[in-house]
Design a protein around this motif. Structure first.
Motif, PDB file in Angstrom:
ATOM      1  N   LEU A  95      -0.929  12.774   2.401  1.00 31.00           N
ATOM      2  CA  LEU A  95      -1.084  13.655   3.559  1.00 31.00           C
ATOM      3  C   LEU A  95      -1.901  13.014   4.680  1.00 31.00           C
ATOM      4  O   LEU A  95      -2.091  13.604   5.724  1.00 31.00           O
ATOM      5  CB  LEU A  95      -1.743  14.965   3.120  1.00 31.00           C
ATOM      6  CG  LEU A  95      -0.906  15.795   2.149  1.00 31.00           C
ATOM      7  CD1 LEU A  95      -1.704  16.959   1.610  1.00 31.00           C
ATOM      8  CD2 LEU A  95       0.366  16.278   2.815  1.00 31.00           C
ATOM      9  N   SER A  96      -2.405  11.830   4.467  1.00 30.06           N
ATOM     10  CA  SER A  96      -3.200  11.138   5.486  1.00 30.06           C
ATOM     11  C   SER A  96      -2.457   9.886   5.918  1.00 30.06           C
ATOM     12  O   SER A  96      -2.385   8.921   5.177  1.00 30.06           O
ATOM     13  CB  SER A  96      -4.580  10.789   4.942  1.00 30.06           C
ATOM     14  OG  SER A  96      -5.258  11.967   4.589  1.00 30.06           O
ATOM     15  N   SER A  97      -1.924   9.931   7.110  1.00 36.19           N
ATOM     16  CA  SER A  97      -0.987   8.911   7.555  1.00 36.19           C
ATOM     17  C   SER A  97      -1.652   7.573   7.868  1.00 36.19           C
ATOM     18  O   SER A  97      -2.857   7.488   8.062  1.00 36.19           O
ATOM     19  CB  SER A  97      -0.292   9.428   8.806  1.00 36.19           C
ATOM     20  OG  SER A  97       0.394   8.421   9.456  1.00 36.19           O
ATOM     21  N   CYS A  98      -0.806   6.527   7.936  1.00 35.08           N
ATOM     22  CA  CYS A  98      -1.258   5.212   8.388  1.00 35.08           C
ATOM     23  C   CYS A  98      -1.428   5.238   9.910  1.00 35.08           C
ATOM     24  O   CYS A  98      -1.038   6.194  10.575  1.00 35.08           O
ATOM     25  CB  CYS A  98      -0.233   4.150   8.030  1.00 35.08           C
ATOM     26  SG  CYS A  98       0.014   3.975   6.261  1.00 35.08           S
ATOM     27  N   VAL A  99      -1.988   4.156  10.438  1.00 32.55           N
ATOM     28  CA  VAL A  99      -2.103   4.021  11.893  1.00 32.55           C
ATOM     29  C   VAL A  99      -0.704   3.817  12.465  1.00 32.55           C
ATOM     30  O   VAL A  99       0.006   2.903  12.058  1.00 32.55           O
ATOM     31  CB  VAL A  99      -3.010   2.833  12.263  1.00 32.55           C
ATOM     32  CG1 VAL A  99      -3.010   2.610  13.770  1.00 32.55           C
ATOM     33  CG2 VAL A  99      -4.419   3.075  11.754  1.00 32.55           C
ATOM     34  N   GLY A 100      -0.288   4.650  13.389  1.00 28.50           N
ATOM     35  CA  GLY A 100       1.051   4.575  13.965  1.00 28.50           C
ATOM     36  C   GLY A 100       1.091   3.697  15.200  1.00 28.50           C
ATOM     37  O   GLY A 100       0.115   3.030  15.551  1.00 28.50           O
ATOM     38  N   THR A 101       2.248   3.707  15.855  1.00 32.76           N
ATOM     39  CA  THR A 101       2.436   2.899  17.055  1.00 32.76           C
ATOM     40  C   THR A 101       2.922   3.775  18.206  1.00 32.76           C
ATOM     41  O   THR A 101       3.848   4.555  18.034  1.00 32.76           O
ATOM     42  CB  THR A 101       3.481   1.783  16.803  1.00 32.76           C
ATOM     43  OG1 THR A 101       3.057   0.998  15.700  1.00 32.76           O
ATOM     44  CG2 THR A 101       3.642   0.900  18.024  1.00 32.76           C
ATOM     45  N   ASP A 102       2.267   3.656  19.353  1.00 37.12           N
ATOM     46  CA  ASP A 102       2.751   4.288  20.585  1.00 37.12           C
ATOM     47  C   ASP A 102       3.507   3.226  21.371  1.00 37.12           C
ATOM     48  O   ASP A 102       3.008   2.110  21.546  1.00 37.12           O
ATOM     49  CB  ASP A 102       1.575   4.801  21.431  1.00 37.12           C
ATOM     50  CG  ASP A 102       0.959   6.060  20.851  1.00 37.12           C
ATOM     51  OD1 ASP A 102       1.492   6.566  19.848  1.00 37.12           O
ATOM     52  OD2 ASP A 102      -0.051   6.529  21.397  1.00 37.12           O
ATOM     53  N   LEU A 145      -2.235  13.074  -3.574  1.00 38.60           N
ATOM     54  CA  LEU A 145      -1.947  14.106  -2.578  1.00 38.60           C
ATOM     55  C   LEU A 145      -2.666  13.804  -1.266  1.00 38.60           C
ATOM     56  O   LEU A 145      -2.096  13.883  -0.185  1.00 38.60           O
ATOM     57  CB  LEU A 145      -2.362  15.480  -3.110  1.00 38.60           C
ATOM     58  CG  LEU A 145      -2.054  16.673  -2.209  1.00 38.60           C
ATOM     59  CD1 LEU A 145      -0.551  16.817  -1.987  1.00 38.60           C
ATOM     60  CD2 LEU A 145      -2.611  17.954  -2.803  1.00 38.60           C
ATOM     61  N   ILE A 146      -3.933  13.435  -1.390  1.00 45.07           N
ATOM     62  CA  ILE A 146      -4.728  13.109  -0.192  1.00 45.07           C
ATOM     63  C   ILE A 146      -4.119  11.929   0.546  1.00 45.07           C
ATOM     64  O   ILE A 146      -3.961  11.942   1.765  1.00 45.07           O
ATOM     65  CB  ILE A 146      -6.189  12.803  -0.583  1.00 45.07           C
ATOM     66  CG1 ILE A 146      -6.865  14.070  -1.099  1.00 45.07           C
ATOM     67  CG2 ILE A 146      -6.962  12.239   0.598  1.00 45.07           C
ATOM     68  CD1 ILE A 146      -8.181  13.821  -1.784  1.00 45.07           C
ATOM     69  N   LEU A 193      -4.730  14.573  -7.325  1.00 40.01           N
ATOM     70  CA  LEU A 193      -5.424  14.931  -6.090  1.00 40.01           C
ATOM     71  C   LEU A 193      -5.513  13.730  -5.151  1.00 40.01           C
ATOM     72  O   LEU A 193      -5.287  13.841  -3.944  1.00 40.01           O
ATOM     73  CB  LEU A 193      -6.838  15.431  -6.395  1.00 40.01           C
ATOM     74  CG  LEU A 193      -6.961  16.877  -6.868  1.00 40.01           C
ATOM     75  CD1 LEU A 193      -8.410  17.208  -7.161  1.00 40.01           C
ATOM     76  CD2 LEU A 193      -6.411  17.821  -5.821  1.00 40.01           C
TER      77      LEU A 193
END
Lengths: 282, 221
Positions: free
Chosen positions: B12-19, B8-9, B5
């Motif tokens: 499904l919970s992404s890292c901080v991305g970049t714009d 799985l969590i 579990l």
């Protein structure tokens, strides 16, 4: 077919994943229950502003991992709980491609606002199943209101929602309509909520549904508008629809996936809310 | 099962991305603008060119007067007051151009103060007046006057920028500091960036900085 209907309504999730609609017009039978482990995600670089225009924003993401449960205390009274036990909100860093300068992002991991309530069946063995639900939203998440944080996992206010649902099953179809009033505290605007759902249960293991959910604020807020991470704001408004597909792996166990899209909205992230989950029935 | 579990969590919970924001920083700034030029006097305009990467470059500037009979300007940026009247001088470097309008009059007065009137963007509210001026220590100051007010969110900041687009302001504007209330307040721009002149930015912007949403802006005159 009634069993299918029961499973199915319990899987409804609103666009804003912190809120659940439970069970439609059908309460659980005594000793029976439905439980779901779910994960939803919203990743948005657009935002519906206070006029409903879509504007660019720095990408904000919200990932909600939750447990949802319904349990029949009697044939007419069902206990309901929605517990988002791990909510992660992120704000992307921003890189200027010409200069290479990077502005740092942000992240917040915390418990989310939790809903508990009861559903009371108002009809018994009638063609149209009618029920009333009282759900209270416990502000257990991190919020701008309590914690002065831009990223949030809750709205910071204690709300109480009354919902009336009416559902009817046909040969291979079912449908449900619901209306509700959500009383929000801390000066947030109260809300009128409505939902419509139609489902097809003609396949042996597959259930297909389309849902429409709406929230209309009553504009009686005394608190200022907030932006936050674009989900837990005051005066949020939206009309959303989406499909949900569920597949029964075993008689009492299955998987589900869903996606919700906003047709029109104000003060909320402008991006689909997608979800997957595992469900189990007693 | 617990470990499964947990994995799985996490999955499904992404890292901080970049714009990524594609901003062309190319800019030409007139360092010493004037309000008026004395008839019969000469005045040397100075400029600062910033290339697309944000670096300063010493490059050839092309000057042009709309009416050489009022003010004549040579290739080095020396302008001469010929006759009374209003005139515009344009200055061009590579792909960017600026212009200044002034009058030829009895005396030369340097332009040491600009004003901007706030307006809300979309349905957001911003109102009041901003003053941009040099104090006696020759520091550039932005003053928001008593009549200033705006909508607020957590992370409301004052920026100087050449755009009112929230994402561009956030990525390339000059951040002067956070505000939590309306009314008078002052920001020392020279302390934030000593290289900024009075003509460097066109707008003062009120920005919800985390999300990059512009609440309001004022354009300097």
């Amino acid at each position: 077919m009634k069993n299918y209907i029961l499973y199915f309504f319990t899987m409804s999730l609103l666009l804003a994943s912190h809120f659940t609609i439970a069970g439609g017009g059908w309460p659980q039978k005594k000793g029976k229950g439905f439980f779901k482990f779910g994960q939803t995600a919203i990743i948005a670089n657009k935002y519906f502003d206070s006029e409903g225009n879509v504007i660019d924003i720095t990408t904000i993401s919200l990932y909600t991992t939750s447990l949802y449960g319904e349990y029949g205390i009697t044939d007419r009274i069902t206990a309901i709980a929605y517990v988002p036990f791990f909510v992660r909100s992120t704000l992307n860093e921003v890189q200027n491609t010409q200069t290479g300068v990077i502005l740092p992002g942000d992240e917040l991991n915390a418990f989310g606002d939790t809903d508990i309530g009861i559903k009371i069946g108002l009809t018994h063995k009638k063609p149209v199943a009618v029920s009333a639900s009282l759900i209270v939203g416990l502000p257990l998440g991190k919020s701008a209101l309590k914690d002065q944080t831009f990223l949030q996992t809750g709205d910071g206010e204690f709300n109480q929602m009354v919902m009336v649902d009416a559902g009817r099953g046909f040969n291979k179809w079912y449908m449900n309509v619901g209306v509700g009033f959500n009383n929000r505290t801390q000066g947030f605007s109260d809300e009128f909520r409505y939902t419509y759902e139609i489902g097809y249960t003609g396949y042996k293991k597959l259930i297909l549904t389309v849902k429409v959910n709406g929230v209309k604020p009553l504009n009686n807020a005394t608190a200022a508008e907030t932006i936050g991470n674009g989900v837990f704001a005051n005066k949020v408004e939206y009309l959303a629809y989406g499909p949900e597909i569920s597949y029964k792996i075993k008689n009492n166990f299955g998987v589900t996936s869903s996606a919700f899209f906003a047709v029109a909205a104000k003060r909320i992230l402008a991006s689909p809310n997608v979800g997957i989950g595992l469900f189990y029935t007693l | 099962m617990k470990r499964l579990l947990y994995l799985l969590i996490l999955a499904l919970s992404s890292c901080v991305g970049t714009d990524f924001v594609d901003i062309n920083s190319e800019n030409i700034e007139l360092i010493n603008p004037i309000q008026s030029l004395a008839k019969g006097e000469n005045y040397l305009f100075e400029t600062k060119y910033t290339n697309i990467l944000g670096g300063e470059e010493n490059v050839k500037v092309y000057w042009e007067s709309t009416d050489p009979d009022i003010a004549y300007i040579d290739g080095n940026g020396v302008v001469s007051g010929i006759d009374f009247g209003e005139v515009t001088v344009a200055y061009t470097v590579k792909n960017v151009q600026g212009a200044i309008t002034f009058v030829v009059a009895q005396e030369t007065i340097q332009d040491v103060q600009k004003t901007a009137t706030f307006q809300g963007k979309g349905k957001y509210n911003a109102q009041g007046t901003a003053l941009l001026y040099k104090n006696i220590e020759n520091e550039l100051i932005l003053q928001l006057l008593n009549d200033f007010d705006t909508d607020f969110a957590l992370g409301t900041f004052v920026f100087l920028s050449n755009s009112t687009d929230g994402q561009i302001v956030k990525a390339s504007g000059l951040n002067l500091g956070e505000i939590t209330s309306g009314g008078a307040k002052s920001f020392n721009i020279t302390s934030a960036d000593a290289g900024v002149g009075i003509d460097r930015y066109q707008y003062v912007v009120i920005l919800c900085q985390p999300a990059g949403i512009t609440f309001g802006f004022g354009k300097f005159n």
